[in-house]
Design a protein around this motif. Structure first.
Motif, PDB file in Angstrom:
ATOM      1  N   ALA A 100     -39.858   1.981  74.144  1.00 46.36           N
ATOM      2  CA  ALA A 100     -40.433   2.541  75.366  1.00 46.36           C
ATOM      3  C   ALA A 100     -39.915   1.788  76.589  1.00 46.36           C
ATOM      4  O   ALA A 100     -39.627   2.392  77.636  1.00 46.36           O
ATOM      5  N   GLU A 101     -39.747   0.453  76.448  1.00 47.96           N
ATOM      6  CA  GLU A 101     -39.184  -0.307  77.573  1.00 47.96           C
ATOM      7  C   GLU A 101     -37.742   0.101  77.832  1.00 47.96           C
ATOM      8  O   GLU A 101     -37.316   0.251  78.976  1.00 47.96           O
ATOM      9  N   ARG A 104     -37.655   3.475  79.535  1.00 49.72           N
ATOM     10  CA  ARG A 104     -37.985   3.356  80.953  1.00 49.72           C
ATOM     11  C   ARG A 104     -36.721   2.984  81.755  1.00 49.72           C
ATOM     12  O   ARG A 104     -36.444   3.545  82.802  1.00 49.72           O
ATOM     13  N   ASP A 105     -35.943   2.045  81.207  1.00 50.12           N
ATOM     14  CA  ASP A 105     -34.692   1.677  81.890  1.00 50.12           C
ATOM     15  C   ASP A 105     -33.737   2.862  81.949  1.00 50.12           C
ATOM     16  O   ASP A 105     -33.095   3.110  82.956  1.00 50.12           O
ATOM     17  N   ARG A 109     -37.623   5.554  85.196  1.00 53.89           N
ATOM     18  CA  ARG A 109     -38.997   5.680  85.692  1.00 53.89           C
ATOM     19  C   ARG A 109     -39.976   5.186  84.628  1.00 53.89           C
ATOM     20  O   ARG A 109     -39.652   5.140  83.440  1.00 53.89           O
ATOM     21  N   ASP A 110     -41.165   4.823  85.097  1.00 53.90           N
ATOM     22  CA  ASP A 110     -42.187   4.362  84.163  1.00 53.90           C
ATOM     23  C   ASP A 110     -42.730   5.524  83.347  1.00 53.90           C
ATOM     24  O   ASP A 110     -42.754   6.660  83.821  1.00 53.90           O
ATOM     25  N   LEU A 111     -43.174   5.211  82.140  1.00 55.53           N
ATOM     26  CA  LEU A 111     -43.874   6.229  81.348  1.00 55.53           C
ATOM     27  C   LEU A 111     -45.297   6.376  81.887  1.00 55.53           C
ATOM     28  O   LEU A 111     -45.862   5.437  82.442  1.00 55.53           O
ATOM     29  N   GLN A 112     -45.841   7.546  81.726  1.00 57.09           N
ATOM     30  CA  GLN A 112     -47.214   7.788  82.177  1.00 57.09           C
ATOM     31  C   GLN A 112     -48.197   7.216  81.150  1.00 57.09           C
ATOM     32  O   GLN A 112     -47.824   6.941  80.010  1.00 57.09           O
TER      33      GLN A 112
END
Lengths: 984, 272
Positions: A100-101, A104-105, A109-112
């Motif tokens: 997940a990290e 995001r990269d 964008r960040d995950l919700q």
């Protein structure tokens, strides 16, 4: 919609993971399948645009050189069945968290909230039918407790058309967020039932003590004033149960014991801890000047040099490892790392140790319900400790694997860690710490989930049918590594006043203990970051979710603390404040939901009153050895599980990270001889070092628990002395693992087991005081039994004794391998007829006999002389004599050095000792030492040593007794016999 | 213009990198000034790179080796520091990736960097043994390599500590080009005699193609290797120091000295 990405090694390329699975199916299940390949499954539960999905697939998940991948399409081809294994909801998924990290990269964008990546493995099997595939899944690939799995045929997989095979492991259970009042004005039988139903693990007297607290008018006045109900709330009972658990309160070691000794005399012991463990340290403290902080912190601290303190601690993680060997053991190692990180103002971890006890991996009998085959436990535990240690960047420098059939009921997993901290941090002594009223309570590291709820109470019970799955956690070394790096930075900046780890009992325990200083704390449970919604307030407070530290941060430093945490991507949250109210108080949604008097919480538990008496001893038959082939026997002893090489397991641990390694686990000409103690040099530019060793001897427990303890200590000490440690520099840790010693319906022999514990404690005191070893920390685990239906298995009483010494000059350390032909071979110490419990007796199927007795006074003198001889450079090699006796030690020294030996044991048999006893007795206090011929005279003048032979250039290994050749072999044959059994 | 004439080495830290302390120590002992910098601090200020002549990505378990070793850290470097890194190597500065750092540089495409573009042409993946191992190996330098990190080294013993060290090139042509350019700087060698391991376990501990233990870019200034030179800075680190006559200085230090001397001469000396 969840997107599914499958990643596999390109067809035609070697798939090491698949080959390893195929091999394990053959080794562990005896099933030979045609082929196995592994497909990694990443399920992305997030709204991704098509181009984002494609970028994630190609840039993040796929290696362009060797892998192929597909989104929402199955890759498996040419198979009979696939087995897919994924986690159950709420189980820690480290790879998913990292993915997940990475995602995001990649998508920028960040995950919700609620979006996540989940991982699974698909095993593509050829040459199996459906029932075999299911058998392999159940017995090898999946653990039902933490994982879900399914088996699909080619037709079934085609019908799914790239869709999911398993449900998304999203936690949907919602605990009742309401706070409940509990009625305690009920009859005693109902109180006991309440304790059982709520899994409080409290006995009637303890429940009555709580009942009495709520009857107290003064308590009621305080509750009324605070707006709390008269009856206890659920969170209050849970806090009390956790704080008063055997795991946290060590009630058996604090109990008043009426002990009837073997002579029939009865006396009262007011606490084993106070009278034996602490008494040892108090006594030795009169004679050593390097103790800094013992017993009250997360780990003991001693002086390393003028600039640094050295911290040491060992823990067990037995019950979780029985249920989920991998997760349980990994949690054990990263958990004890946090004890070191939470010792003083926060120590840097510099080494790990690991000692495991299992039943034979070749066990052929029935496996009782809910237990796993020891082979599977061994593999899983080892892999968990390996991953936990390696990924944390902490070298594993010492350990052991011990086998005994009764560890089938519960494996023992001991994990130890050493740490270093500058003597002063931010201008203050680093071993002192105190939270002040008004300091903010900060939780740093991982988030809170349902994992590990009731872990402390669970490990205070035997393993039974209803043992909860939530008791299992899986460690997350990378989240912890980030946190540890951050904390050491924050420490040096002086950003906090106190620190402790969250282990058993979670926040309830860490805050409860830290609040003793200021005299109270208020925690706002709705401020705690959660892994997922749906935890009841008491679950938040009690959860043992890993990778978390609790800190006391002064108001004026909180901004700097939180800013550093943010830059290091470590979650840190203010969840309350320390007070001087005398109360441990919890709020939720702005409302007070529980408050307990600190004094009652910590001191209100009634002392247990126990009885101990050894069962009458059945006369043990003497061990009589009849005709023998000593050469065959030697190979058998070397190949016995407790003696044989564990190299293939040890090599999988990183033992050199941090660049401080001096003596590694395996030594000698081909780096495969078994070392005595691990030695490191932790401060660059200084030749001062630390040696670490262990001793453990459950094989003697049934014969003599006093001997078991004394032998364990002596073994650890011998291992240290063998590398050059000096008496008076050794510190000890005692880790007790006992079967339940409290007499009850399910433990009718409780008095005997408790008496064994008393005998063991007597040996602990006697031996440590004789050797001047202070106990600087320790732990006990007192419910190591298995009981389901009529099957009860209790482990043999076991103590791991970990010993560490500061070495003045590591350049003088000695390794175990013989160095050159012509060197003289000596045995040091008296060899007696002590074959009871020996490896030789086990190999030959001989019961009874006498366990070795430790003559600490005589040994101490020898150890001091040997240390001097090593310091003077007289010793070429030195090896401790333990499991397998003199013969095993000689053989190991010889093949370790790559040279043969000519040995004559006549000097040992002069007083009528049999050849079998001379070779295989496990008498304590002994070493095999080799000395260069030109130093032999000086060596013999320095101490009493029995010359028994020479090192030879030829590779033959011979032993003569009474002018008759009794062993004639070759070091390569002996080494092969020693390496073969566990060469996995 | 420069008061401190020592070459400056940036040692990357964070997210599971765990050999940063001993790597910094190695550079210091080799005559450089070493600074440990957290990846996030560097990403927040990429211009920081300009004052360094050497970049080191140490060993460890960045992001737990999850998904694939080095992959997530490599992506993060590419996305957040791609331009700064391009500039760094374009100036002829030096870089090294050790173990996990090597995996990172390969997956970032900073090695073998044959045509100066960040593109993955080779990989390092799971050992043939299927397991992580800590063991000492013998290594030999390719006599024709341009690698500036290996001056003064022909043969060296170092520990390997990895589960994913098997080197695989994209194809035979890629391998041939690397061989021809001397980019296969370091190979696993026979521990008993001399010469390459020829794939034999455990001399070649992971099954690497052509016994590859380390590769460099065509200029020889960017270097990556699986073994750990920073773990052999002193005689006492060697597994047989109690039975062999060994120099006080560990052989691994020479590798750092080689690069620091080169940087002092070519990157700092040239500027002053």
């Amino acid at each position: 919609m969840a997107e599914r990405i499958e990643v596999a090694i390109q067809p035609g390329r070697k798939d090491p993971a698949g080959l390893a699975v195929k091999q394990r199916i053959a080794d562990d299940l005896g099933i030979h399948i045609a082929d196995a390949r592994v497909i990694e499954i990443f399920t992305i539960d997030a709204a991704l645009a098509p181009d984002e999905l494609e970028r994630a697939r190609t840039e993040l998940f796929t290696d362009p050189i060797i892998q192929e991948s597909a989104a929402n399409r199955a890759l498996a081809r040419d198979f009979d069945y696939v087995v897919e294994v994924g986690f159950r909801p709420g189980v820690t998924d480290n790879v998913g968290r990292s993915a997940a990290e990475g995602l995001r990269d990649t998508i920028g964008r960040d995950l919700q909230d609620g979006e996540a990546v989940y991982t699974a493995q698909q095993y593509v099997l050829q040459g199996v039918d459906q029932s075999t595939a299911e058998h392999i899944a159940r017995k090898l690939l999946a653990n039902d407790l933490i994982e879900q799995w399914t088996v699909k045929s080619p037709d079934e997989l085609a019908a799914i058309a790239g869709g999911p095979l398993l449900g998304l492991p999203v936690v949907t259970d919602r605990s009742d967020p309401a706070v409940h009042e509990i009625e305690l004005e009920i009859p005693d039988t109902a109180l006991e039932a309440l304790s059982r139903d709520m899994m409080l693990a409290l006995d009637l007297r303890e429940m009555q003590a709580i009942q009495g607290y709520y009857r107290d008018a003064a308590v009621q006045a305080v509750r009324k004033e605070a707006g709390l109900p008269a009856k206890p709330t659920d969170i209050e009972l849970e806090i009390l149960a956790q704080t008063w658990s055997e795991h946290c309160k060590h009630k058996i070691f604090a109990a008043t014991i009426e002990y009837t000794d073997p002579e029939g005399k009865t006396r009262t012991i007011d606490g084993l801890f106070k009278n034996y463990v602490k008494a040892t340290t108090d006594e030795v403290a009169k004679r050593v000047d390097w103790l800094v902080s013992v017993f009250h912190d997360n780990a003991g601290l001693i002086r390393f040099d003028d600039d640094y303190l050295f911290a040491l601690k060992a823990e067990t993680h037995n019950s979780p490892s029985a249920l989920d060997p991998y997760g349980g053991a990994m949690t054990g190692i990263v958990g004890v790392n946090r004890d070191i990180l939470g010792a003083g103002m926060g120590c840097k971890c510099i080494f790990n140790t690991d000692v495991f006890c299992f039943a034979s991996p070749f066990h052929e009998g029935e496996i009782p319900a809910r237990l796993l085959h020891p082979r599977r436990v061994l593999r899983g535990v080892h892999r968990g400790v390996k991953d936990g240690g390696n990924e944390s960047g902490i070298p594993d420098i010492n350990g052991a694997i011990v086998f005994h059939e009764r560890f089938l009921g519960k494996p023992l997993v001991f994990c130890g860690t050493g740490g270093l901290i500058p003597t002063t941090v931010d201008g203050k002594p680093s071993h002192e710490k105190e939270a002040l009223p008004g300091d903010l309570i900060v939780m740093a590291g991982g988030r809170i989930g349902k994992d590990g709820i009731h872990g402390a109470t669970f490990s205070s019970e035997e393993l039974h049918e209803g043992s909860p799955a939530t008791a299992v956690q899986i460690g997350d070394p990378i989240t912890q590594k980030k946190m540890a790096d951050f904390i050491l930075e924050a420490r040096d900046l002086g950003l906090y006043n106190n620190i402790t780890d969250n282990g058993a009992g979670g926040l309830s325990s860490s805050i409860g203990e830290m609040a003793n200083g200021p005299g109270g704390a208020t925690i706002h449970l709705d401020k705690c970051p959660l892994k997922y919604a749906g935890l009841a307030p008491w679950e938040i407070f009690l959860s043992e979710a890993q990778e978390r530290m609790t800190l006391a941060v002064p108001e004026e430093k909180i901004a700097a603390f939180l800013d550093l945490a943010k830059r290091r991507e470590v979650e840190a949250t203010v969840i309350g404040e320390f007070t001087d109210s005398g109360q441990l108080a919890c709020t939720y949604g702005g409302k007070l939901i529980g408050s307990l008097d600190m004094a009652f919480l910590h001191d209100g538990v009634p002392k247990m009153q126990l009885k101990a008496e050894l069962a009458p001893e059945a006369p043990q038959p003497a061990i009589v050895v009849e005709d023998n082939d000593f050469t065959e026997d030697l190979e058998a002893v070397l190949g016995s599980l407790n003696v044989c090489s564990k190299e293939s397991f040890v090599r999988m641990y990183d033992h050199e990270v941090l660049g401080q390694s001096v003596l590694k686990q395996f030594q000698g000409a081909e780096e495969d001889g078994p070392g005595n103690a691990g030695v490191i040099r932790p401060v660059p530019g200084s030749n001062k070092g630390i040696a670490v060793a262990c001793g453990i001897a459950p094989k003697y427990s049934d014969l003599d628990c006093y001997a078991m303890m004394a032998c364990s200590i002596d073994e650890a000490v011998r291992n240290l002395v063998a590398v050059g440690a000096k008496m008076g520099t050794i510190a000890g840790l005692d880790n007790f693992c006992w079967p339940d010693p409290v007499e009850s319906e399910k433990t009718p022999d409780g008095r005997h087991k408790l008496a064994q514990l008393v005998r063991c404690c007597e040996a602990l005191y006697d031996t440590c005081v004789a050797y001047d070893i202070p106990l600087i920390s320790g732990k006990d685990s007192m419910k190591n039994d298995y009981k389901i239906g009529d099957t009860k298995i209790s482990i043999p009483p076991t103590v791991l004794f970990t010993a560490a010494a500061v070495i003045d000059d590591v350049r003088k350390c000695v390794s175990m391998d013989v160095k050159r032909p012509g060197d003289v071979v000596y045995v040091l110490g008296e060899t007696r007829d002590e074959l009871g419990g020996s490896e030789y007796a086990t190999v030959k199927g001989l019961a009874g006999g006498r366990a070795p007795q430790v003559d600490a006074k005589a040994n101490r003198k020898r150890y001091e002389q040997l240390a001097q001889a090593i310091d003077a450079g007289l010793v070429a090699s030195c090896h401790d004599i333990s499991d397998g006796g003199l013969a095993a030690a000689l053989a190991e020294s010889a093949f370790g050095g790559g040279y043969g030996m000519e040995i004559d044991i006549a000097p040992l048999c002069a007083d009528g000792l049999s050849a079998a006893a001379a070779l295989y007795s496990e008498s304590q206090g002994r070493f095999v030492v080799t000395v260069a011929e030109d130093k032999a005279a000086a060596f013999e003048a320095a101490l009493a040593a029995t010359r028994i032979g020479t090192v030879t250039a030829a590779s033959t290994f011979t032993v003569t007794a009474s002018k008759t050749s009794i062993v004639s072999s070759d070091i390569s044959t002996l080494k092969a016999a020693w390496q073969e059994p566990l060469q996995w | 213009m420069v008061t401190d004439m020592k070459p400056q080495a940036l040692i990357l830290t964070g997210f599971g990198i765990n050999c940063d302390a001993e790597t910094a120590q190695a550079f210091e002992r080799a005559g450089a000034s070493a600074e440990r910098v957290h990846l996030n601090d560097l990403a927040a200020d990429p211009a920081m790179l300009e004052r360094f002549q050497i970049l080191a990505v140490p060993g460890g378990f960045s992001f737990g080796d999850d998904v694939a070793s080095g992959r997530i850290l490599a992506n993060r470097l590419r996305y957040r520091l791609g331009e700064a890194l391009q500039g760094f190597v374009a100036e002829g500065k030096l870089a090294i990736g050790i173990c996990n750092g090597f995996q990172v540089l390969v997956k970032l495409g900073m090695l073998p960097f044959s045509d100066g573009a960040f593109r993955q042409d080779v990989t390092v993946t799971h050992n043939d043994s299927g397991r992580f191992e800590d063991r000492w190996v013998a290594l030999e330098r390719d006599p024709a390599t341009p690698c500036v990190w290996l001056h003064g080294i022909e043969r060296i013993e170092l520990p390997i500590r990895h589960g994913e060290g098997k080197f695989i090139p994209r194809d035979d042509a890629t391998l041939a080009a690397l061989q021809a350019g001397g980019q296969i700087a370091l190979r696993y060698a026979s521990r008993q005699g001399s010469g390459p391991a020829r794939g034999a376990y455990p001399d070649n501990p992971n099954g690497s193609t052509d016994d590859v233990a380390g590769i460099c870019d065509p200029s020889g200034r960017i270097f990556g290797l699986m073994p750990h030179p920073e773990a052999y800075l002193d005689r006492l680190n060697h597994p047989r120091w109690t039975r062999e006559d060994l120099p006080e200085e560990g052989a691994g230090l020479q590798l750092f000295r080689s690069a620091v001397d080169f940087a002092a001469k070519e990157l700092i000396g040239a500027k002053v």
